[in-house]
Write a protein that holds these residues in place. Sequence first.
Motif, mmCIF file in Angstrom:
data_model
loop_
_atom_site.group_PDB
_atom_site.id
_atom_site.type_symbol
_atom_site.label_atom_id
_atom_site.label_comp_id
_atom_site.label_asym_id
_atom_site.label_seq_id
_atom_site.Cartn_x
_atom_site.Cartn_y
_atom_site.Cartn_z
ATOM 1 N N SER A 1 98.176 58.887 57.496
ATOM 2 C CA SER A 1 97.561 59.104 56.192
ATOM 3 C C SER A 1 96.980 60.506 56.139
ATOM 4 C CB SER A 1 96.471 58.070 55.905
ATOM 5 O OG SER A 1 95.404 58.220 56.808
ATOM 6 N N ILE A 2 96.860 60.988 54.929
ATOM 7 C CA ILE A 2 96.230 62.288 54.693
ATOM 8 C C ILE A 2 95.195 62.080 53.599
ATOM 9 C CG2 ILE A 2 97.922 63.140 53.010
ATOM 10 C CD1 ILE A 2 97.050 65.541 55.589
ATOM 11 N N ARG A 3 93.999 62.581 53.819
ATOM 12 C CA ARG A 3 92.916 62.448 52.842
ATOM 13 C C ARG A 3 92.386 63.833 52.501
ATOM 14 N NH1 ARG A 3 91.515 58.600 56.812
ATOM 15 N NH2 ARG A 3 92.073 56.515 56.119
ATOM 16 N N VAL A 4 92.135 64.030 51.233
ATOM 17 C CA VAL A 4 91.520 65.278 50.769
ATOM 18 C C VAL A 4 90.176 64.909 50.157
ATOM 19 C CG1 VAL A 4 91.734 67.238 49.202
ATOM 20 C CG2 VAL A 4 93.772 66.339 50.357
ATOM 21 N N ARG A 5 89.141 65.489 50.695
ATOM 22 C CA ARG A 5 87.797 65.222 50.179
ATOM 23 C C ARG A 5 87.474 66.190 49.050
ATOM 24 N NH1 ARG A 5 85.291 64.685 56.150
ATOM 25 N NH2 ARG A 5 86.265 62.700 56.684
ATOM 26 N N ALA A 6 86.575 65.788 48.204
ATOM 27 C CA ALA A 6 86.183 66.618 47.055
ATOM 28 C C ALA A 6 85.575 67.934 47.535
ATOM 29 C CB ALA A 6 85.184 65.861 46.186
ATOM 30 N N PRO A 7 85.839 69.014 46.817
ATOM 31 C CA PRO A 7 85.231 70.297 47.186
ATOM 32 C C PRO A 7 83.706 70.218 47.125
ATOM 33 C CG PRO A 7 86.968 70.606 45.544
ATOM 34 C CD PRO A 7 86.726 69.134 45.650
ATOM 35 N N ALA A 8 83.069 70.887 48.073
ATOM 36 C CA ALA A 8 81.602 70.911 48.125
ATOM 37 C C ALA A 8 81.137 72.366 48.211
ATOM 38 C CB ALA A 8 81.107 70.127 49.339
ATOM 39 N N ARG A 9 80.102 72.690 47.480
ATOM 40 C CA ARG A 9 79.582 74.058 47.445
ATOM 41 C C ARG A 9 78.691 74.308 48.645
ATOM 42 N NH1 ARG A 9 75.398 77.173 45.131
ATOM 43 N NH2 ARG A 9 76.187 79.136 44.272
ATOM 44 N N ASP A 10 78.875 75.450 49.269
ATOM 45 C CA ASP A 10 78.030 75.873 50.384
ATOM 46 C C ASP A 10 76.829 76.609 49.805
ATOM 47 O OD1 ASP A 10 77.734 76.437 53.405
ATOM 48 O OD2 ASP A 10 77.590 78.439 52.501
ATOM 49 N N SER A 11 75.620 76.139 50.091
ATOM 50 C CA SER A 11 74.414 76.712 49.483
ATOM 51 C C SER A 11 74.141 78.142 49.952
ATOM 52 C CB SER A 11 73.206 75.829 49.773
ATOM 53 O OG SER A 11 73.012 75.731 51.170
ATOM 54 N N GLN A 12 74.593 78.506 51.132
ATOM 55 C CA GLN A 12 74.322 79.856 51.641
ATOM 56 C C GLN A 12 75.277 80.900 51.055
ATOM 57 O OE1 GLN A 12 74.444 79.429 55.884
ATOM 58 N NE2 GLN A 12 72.355 78.661 55.998
ATOM 59 N N THR A 13 76.557 80.577 50.966
ATOM 60 C CA THR A 13 77.540 81.575 50.516
ATOM 61 C C THR A 13 77.920 81.412 49.046
ATOM 62 O OG1 THR A 13 79.444 80.200 51.091
ATOM 63 C CG2 THR A 13 78.571 81.660 52.818
ATOM 64 N N GLY A 14 77.741 80.203 48.507
ATOM 65 C CA GLY A 14 78.166 79.931 47.140
ATOM 66 C C GLY A 14 79.650 79.581 47.052
ATOM 67 N N ASN A 15 80.359 79.699 48.167
ATOM 68 C CA ASN A 15 81.773 79.331 48.196
ATOM 69 C C ASN A 15 81.926 77.819 48.331
ATOM 70 O OD1 ASN A 15 82.552 82.020 48.037
ATOM 71 N ND2 ASN A 15 82.652 82.263 50.246
ATOM 72 N N TYR A 16 83.147 77.350 48.179
ATOM 73 C CA TYR A 16 83.418 75.915 48.229
ATOM 74 C C TYR A 16 84.312 75.574 49.417
ATOM 75 C CZ TYR A 16 81.329 75.276 43.679
ATOM 76 O OH TYR A 16 80.443 75.210 42.643
ATOM 77 N N LYS A 17 84.071 74.386 49.949
ATOM 78 C CA LYS A 17 84.832 73.887 51.090
ATOM 79 C C LYS A 17 85.482 72.566 50.697
ATOM 80 C CE LYS A 17 82.442 71.654 54.174
ATOM 81 N NZ LYS A 17 81.611 71.238 55.317
#
Length: 148
Positions: free
Chosen positions: A17-33
Amino acid sequence: MAERRFESADGSGQRASIRVRAPARDSQTGNYKCTVEWVHSGEKELFELWGIDSMQALQLALRAAGDLVNGGEEALRWEGSDEGYLGFPRTYPEFLPQALLRKLERMIDREIAAHTRKSEAERKRRQREQARGRAARKKPGPGRAKMP
């Protein structure tokens, strides 16, 4: 956020199986993971894909998921499908020159159009044959009287 399940194409009963989790914002950089979880051959691997915004992180995660599934050693099939398609379309590197990307898109569009024309012509040919068959069954044969 999303999951796709696979089974071994050889009928051995192995699953992946492959799972993709929802993007989450990084509070320090403002980028998303966006995290991708790949479970196969008894192993579980986690990959983090980073983007400037949540859309880019999600796009990169989906591309990575497709690369993981399509590039694996195991012969898999999408659960419930009989085809060999695993549900992840081919993507192209973003670093290619725009002129080359446009050329590739035009080539793909031409091939799709040719396939569509061929499929449509085949469908019309089958319809004509079916109509001829129905008409032949309705015609009275020699020695038969036509009913009013």
